[in-house]
Design an enzyme around this catalytic site. Sequence first.
Site, PDB file in Angstrom:
ATOM      1  N   LYS A   1     -12.199  -1.413   6.152  1.00 28.81           N
ATOM      2  CA  LYS A   1     -11.447  -2.377   6.927  1.00 28.81           C
ATOM      3  C   LYS A   1     -11.985  -2.452   8.359  1.00 28.81           C
ATOM      4  O   LYS A   1     -12.147  -3.519   8.902  1.00 28.81           O
ATOM      5  CB  LYS A   1      -9.948  -2.016   6.958  1.00 28.81           C
ATOM      6  CG  LYS A   1      -9.343  -1.743   5.597  1.00 28.81           C
ATOM      7  CD  LYS A   1      -9.245  -2.997   4.724  1.00 28.81           C
ATOM      8  CE  LYS A   1      -9.119  -2.692   3.250  1.00 28.81           C
ATOM      9  NZ  LYS A   1      -7.856  -2.153   2.801  1.00 28.81           N
TER      10      LYS A   1
ATOM     11  N   TRP B   1       0.818  -1.216   0.000  1.00 27.54           N
ATOM     12  CA  TRP B   1       0.000   0.000   0.000  1.00 27.54           C
ATOM     13  C   TRP B   1       0.852   1.266   0.000  1.00 27.54           C
ATOM     14  O   TRP B   1       0.501   2.251  -0.635  1.00 27.54           O
ATOM     15  CB  TRP B   1      -1.003  -0.009   1.149  1.00 27.54           C
ATOM     16  CG  TRP B   1      -2.041  -1.072   0.963  1.00 27.54           C
ATOM     17  CD1 TRP B   1      -2.316  -2.113   1.810  1.00 27.54           C
ATOM     18  CD2 TRP B   1      -2.952  -1.223  -0.144  1.00 27.54           C
ATOM     19  NE1 TRP B   1      -3.333  -2.888   1.289  1.00 27.54           N
ATOM     20  CE2 TRP B   1      -3.735  -2.368   0.097  1.00 27.54           C
ATOM     21  CE3 TRP B   1      -3.174  -0.506  -1.319  1.00 27.54           C
ATOM     22  CZ2 TRP B   1      -4.723  -2.807  -0.787  1.00 27.54           C
ATOM     23  CZ3 TRP B   1      -4.144  -0.936  -2.206  1.00 27.54           C
ATOM     24  CH2 TRP B   1      -4.913  -2.074  -1.935  1.00 27.54           C
TER      25      TRP B   1
ATOM     26  N   ASP C   1      -1.477   6.575   6.352  1.00 26.69           N
ATOM     27  CA  ASP C   1      -2.616   5.742   5.941  1.00 26.69           C
ATOM     28  C   ASP C   1      -2.909   4.790   7.107  1.00 26.69           C
ATOM     29  O   ASP C   1      -2.100   3.923   7.432  1.00 26.69           O
ATOM     30  CB  ASP C   1      -2.208   4.956   4.685  1.00 26.69           C
ATOM     31  CG  ASP C   1      -3.268   3.958   4.231  1.00 26.69           C
ATOM     32  OD1 ASP C   1      -4.300   3.796   4.918  1.00 26.69           O
ATOM     33  OD2 ASP C   1      -3.054   3.326   3.168  1.00 26.69           O
TER      34      ASP C   1
END
Length: 358
Positions: free
Chosen positions: A194, A100, A170
């Site tokens: 999530k 990511w 993030d």
Amino acid sequence: MRVFNFSAGPAVLPEDVLKQAASEMLEYGSSGMSVMEMSHRSKDFENILFTAEADLRELMNIPDNYKVLFLQGGGWTQFAMIPLNLMRNRVADYIITGQWSKKAAGEAKRYGTVNEIASSADKNFSYIPDLSNLNITPDADYVYICQNNTIYGTTIKNLPNTKGKLLVSDISSMFLSEPIDVNKYGLVYGGVQKNVGPAGVAIVIIREDLIRDDVLEFTPTMLRYKTHAEHKSLFNTPPCYGIYICGLVFKWLKKLGGVEAIHKLNVEKANVLYDYLDQSKLFKGTVEKKDRSLMNVPFVTGNKDLDAKFVTEAEAAGFKNIKGHRTVGGMRASLYNAMPIEGVKKLVEFMSDFERKN
Ligand SMILES: *Cc1c(COP(=O)(O)O)cnc(C)c1O
């Protein structure tokens, strides 16, 4: 029958929240309609949105000089919005601890120079590099991290020393799982699918002074933080239903005692699995102990066929979405806030049973 869903995302949501949403599906309050059907300019929806923001502010202790934005486009859109809005010198430093952060860096490279100032790619991202004395680029606009690495199961526990530079993080897969000090960041964000709500919403928490007009000139209206900040996330039609579910999750979390209370539960929950892994002769964790995530736990047997057998049998027994990411292999159990501890205990029982038989 509901299963134990160990998916990395979209992921398990609290059953109480789903029940409440179901009970309000046909008529929200006395509005005569579903949240999906109401105008985003209505009092009812404004109330849903502003209450969600207030609850999130309370849960995360968000200081007054930070704006909270409910946006669309998931994590990936932020990979672009961050450089578009913050890269004034067109330089940024990225810390690469998994797919990511790599993808975020790749997107930033479209707009400027990206320096990868630390990486754990050498050991397949199974650890967090030392971030205490980095070679920060003098004219870097910000330092970027992915704080919990969903795929590899690592968490940055000590934030990097950015030597005065802005920190951007993030937190998609650890949102509201443990207390964080928002003051330490210029911008912190996550896709909500999530740990917070349904896919389609991203929450951005950004320090006010970073919301400016002098962004990269070609930045589209929709990708400017200023657009959304000025209109309190109501510039255009926001992801209304998703925001409503996030709001219910915030209420659920507050009722549970807030982020500190859930953090305690999360530690207890993760320890059930980690303690088992540490003594197992068959299964082992793939991550350096000091860097282990509370949210995502990858593990392997060391034998691909046995991994596949385990995944098949686990699925059949009601432990769903436990197959690991293709870049790690094996298994991954995601233990987000809404996963009950019984789910983890039952999984460990199932694993010990499997160990005995194989
Ligand atoms: C899932 C995930 C993303 C990507 O989110 P999308 O909403 O699918 O774009 C980004 N960062 C992290 C840490 C993630 O876990």
